[in-house]
Enzyme design. Structure first.
Site, PDB file in Angstrom:
ATOM      1  N   ARG A 105      50.756  17.943  78.121  1.00 56.90           N
ATOM      2  CA  ARG A 105      50.996  16.820  77.222  1.00 56.90           C
ATOM      3  C   ARG A 105      51.514  17.358  75.892  1.00 56.90           C
ATOM      4  O   ARG A 105      51.280  18.529  75.556  1.00 56.90           O
ATOM      5  CB  ARG A 105      49.711  16.021  76.994  1.00 56.90           C
ATOM      6  CG  ARG A 105      49.105  15.434  78.260  1.00 56.90           C
ATOM      7  CD  ARG A 105      47.780  14.750  77.946  1.00 56.90           C
ATOM      8  NE  ARG A 105      47.190  14.127  79.139  1.00 56.90           N
ATOM      9  CZ  ARG A 105      46.345  14.737  79.968  1.00 56.90           C
ATOM     10  NH1 ARG A 105      45.983  16.002  79.734  1.00 56.90           N
ATOM     11  NH2 ARG A 105      45.861  14.098  81.026  1.00 56.90           N
ATOM     12  N   LYS A 113      42.958  16.291  77.185  1.00 54.38           N
ATOM     13  CA  LYS A 113      42.468  14.920  77.136  1.00 54.38           C
ATOM     14  C   LYS A 113      41.056  14.861  77.688  1.00 54.38           C
ATOM     15  O   LYS A 113      40.753  15.439  78.735  1.00 54.38           O
ATOM     16  CB  LYS A 113      43.399  14.019  77.950  1.00 54.38           C
ATOM     17  CG  LYS A 113      43.155  12.530  77.768  1.00 54.38           C
ATOM     18  CD  LYS A 113      44.229  11.729  78.463  1.00 54.38           C
ATOM     19  CE  LYS A 113      44.053  10.236  78.237  1.00 54.38           C
ATOM     20  NZ  LYS A 113      45.116   9.446  78.901  1.00 54.38           N
ATOM     21  N   HIS A 140      57.098  13.117  76.896  1.00 56.53           N
ATOM     22  CA  HIS A 140      56.186  12.922  78.025  1.00 56.53           C
ATOM     23  C   HIS A 140      56.946  12.873  79.349  1.00 56.53           C
ATOM     24  O   HIS A 140      56.388  13.187  80.401  1.00 56.53           O
ATOM     25  CB  HIS A 140      55.376  11.635  77.837  1.00 56.53           C
ATOM     26  CG  HIS A 140      54.190  11.539  78.747  1.00 56.53           C
ATOM     27  ND1 HIS A 140      52.976  12.119  78.454  1.00 56.53           N
ATOM     28  CD2 HIS A 140      54.030  10.954  79.963  1.00 56.53           C
ATOM     29  CE1 HIS A 140      52.122  11.889  79.433  1.00 56.53           C
ATOM     30  NE2 HIS A 140      52.737  11.184  80.366  1.00 56.53           N
ATOM     31  N   ARG A 143      56.816  16.092  81.187  1.00 51.52           N
ATOM     32  CA  ARG A 143      55.578  16.287  81.957  1.00 51.52           C
ATOM     33  C   ARG A 143      55.657  15.554  83.298  1.00 51.52           C
ATOM     34  O   ARG A 143      55.320  16.114  84.345  1.00 51.52           O
ATOM     35  CB  ARG A 143      54.396  15.788  81.131  1.00 51.52           C
ATOM     36  CG  ARG A 143      53.063  15.669  81.878  1.00 51.52           C
ATOM     37  CD  ARG A 143      51.997  15.189  80.887  1.00 51.52           C
ATOM     38  NE  ARG A 143      50.804  14.674  81.537  1.00 51.52           N
ATOM     39  CZ  ARG A 143      49.755  15.400  81.907  1.00 51.52           C
ATOM     40  NH1 ARG A 143      49.788  16.697  81.729  1.00 51.52           N
ATOM     41  NH2 ARG A 143      48.693  14.836  82.451  1.00 51.52           N
ATOM     42  N   HIS A 147      44.438  15.739  85.383  1.00 48.99           N
ATOM     43  CA  HIS A 147      44.021  14.369  85.678  1.00 48.99           C
ATOM     44  C   HIS A 147      42.578  14.369  86.173  1.00 48.99           C
ATOM     45  O   HIS A 147      42.232  15.110  87.093  1.00 48.99           O
ATOM     46  CB  HIS A 147      44.919  13.751  86.752  1.00 48.99           C
ATOM     47  CG  HIS A 147      46.272  13.378  86.248  1.00 48.99           C
ATOM     48  ND1 HIS A 147      47.359  13.198  87.082  1.00 48.99           N
ATOM     49  CD2 HIS A 147      46.735  13.150  84.987  1.00 48.99           C
ATOM     50  CE1 HIS A 147      48.418  12.870  86.359  1.00 48.99           C
ATOM     51  NE2 HIS A 147      48.059  12.835  85.096  1.00 48.99           N
ATOM     52  N   TYR A 169      52.795   9.418  91.080  1.00 52.43           N
ATOM     53  CA  TYR A 169      54.031  10.179  91.280  1.00 52.43           C
ATOM     54  C   TYR A 169      54.573  10.024  92.694  1.00 52.43           C
ATOM     55  O   TYR A 169      55.780  10.076  92.913  1.00 52.43           O
ATOM     56  CB  TYR A 169      53.791  11.651  90.940  1.00 52.43           C
ATOM     57  CG  TYR A 169      53.451  11.862  89.480  1.00 52.43           C
ATOM     58  CD1 TYR A 169      54.365  11.535  88.483  1.00 52.43           C
ATOM     59  CD2 TYR A 169      52.202  12.352  89.094  1.00 52.43           C
ATOM     60  CE1 TYR A 169      54.055  11.706  87.137  1.00 52.43           C
ATOM     61  CE2 TYR A 169      51.887  12.531  87.756  1.00 52.43           C
ATOM     62  CZ  TYR A 169      52.815  12.207  86.787  1.00 52.43           C
ATOM     63  OH  TYR A 169      52.510  12.372  85.461  1.00 52.43           O
TER      64      TYR A 169
END
Length: 320
Positions: free
Chosen positions: A146, A171, A277, A280, A303, A312
């Site tokens: 990120r 994150k 982004h 990514r 994630h 995706y």
């Protein structure tokens, strides 16, 4: 949780906001989180200026969150952020727990598939980014980081021997490792040589300190001027730290890369709203197209849930 007394309920709003800042810092939250929580606390106070925050109930909080969704038309993530800020305010500053909110109108997250560049488009965009912006963009495309993760990288996070990058401030405060692309080893090495010279110059000026996680600041006081703790990508000027009052060099402002990326996308003739982004997202899609398994990509991207990575696969089906 701090227990409030009757005197707390009478505190002026400015004092409550100051206490909020103190509790956020005591918990070791980032400056970004501090700014967001104070913003939402102030918005909540302005929403019902007659009632003192110490007297509010769950009903007023529900009304505010519903207002954000209906009149404000905010995104679901924004409403969730506001709720987190208000829960923290009431629990840590006002000394009360709020119940579950059953009657809040929830902001509906719009169905979103990521904007993805083809390999050729990605290369065209990267070719139009130069200097530190080009290196930062190629790092994001080559690792899946990120933007905030790339900006917060410290020298100690780059492991050239193992071809690995450790992301310590991801994150959700999660730590993970991702690949250090071989194609970037030389350029990163050259960048660090220039970065070291800048750091040495800052030390001579007495401005070589860097923001540290609270635990490190307490346990290793000398770390603030240690080379390994310095940010890899830094601002071109010194700025006053709002917490310590110290004049020092912060990490690079992400808005600068966003602006450079926008110009590069236009110059490359890409007709989609690609942002940093997007690099990514493109990293993840291209790995899937190359036959890498979903679990590996989930780990590289950081994630927490596989459902986020599954998006995706839907994007690949849409492109087919």
């Amino acid at each position: 949780m701090i227990k409030a007394d009757a005197a707390d309920d009478a505190l002026p709003c400015a004092r409550i906001l100051e206490r909020l800042r103190q509790r956020i810092r005591a918990k070791g939250y980032s400056q970004r989180t501090e700014a967001q929580y104070v913003h939402w606390a102030r918005r909540f106070m302005l929403f019902d200026p007659v009632r003192h925050p110490g007297e509010t109930t769950a009903r007023e909080v529900e009304a505010f969150l519903t207002h954000l969704a209906v009149e404000g038309r905010v995104a679901a993530a924004t409403q969730k952020q506001a709720l987190s800020a208000l829960l923290f305010l009431h629990r840590e500053v006002l000394g009360r727990e709020l119940p579950q909110f059953d009657e809040v109108v929830r902001a509906s997250p719009p169905p979103r598939l990521p904007v993805v560049l083809s390999r050729r488009e990605a290369q065209r965009v990267l070719d139009r980014l130069h200097g530190v912006y080009g290196l930062l963009a190629r790092l994001m495309y080559g690792t899946g980081m990120r933007l905030t993760e790339a900006l917060r990288l410290r020298v100690k996070d780059l492991d050239f021997e193992r071809a690995e990058i450790v992301i310590r401030d991801g994150k959700g405060a999660l730590q993970r490792a991702t690949i250090l692309p071989e194609a970037l080893v030389f350029d990163l090495g050259e960048h660090l040589l220039r970065r070291r010279q800048l750091f040495d110059d800052d030390l001579e000026l007495g401005r070589g300190g860097v923001e540290l996680p609270d635990a490190v600041e307490r346990k290793t006081p000398g770390a603030r001027t240690a080379w390994e703790w310095q940010y890899v990508f830094v601002a071109g000027t010194h700025s006053l730290d709002p917490r310590s009052g110290e004049l020092r060099r912060h990490h690079l402002d992400g808005k600068l890369l966003q602006r450079a990326m926008k110009k590069a996308v236009a110059a490359a003739g890409v007709d989609r709203p690609a942002t940093p982004h997007t690099l990514r997202d493109s990293f993840a899609i291209h790995l899937l197209e190359s036959g890498h398994d979903l679990r590996t990509i989930q780990q590289l991207l950081g994630h927490a849930h596989a459902s986020r990575t599954m998006v995706y696969l839907q994007a690949i089906k849409r492109r087919a």
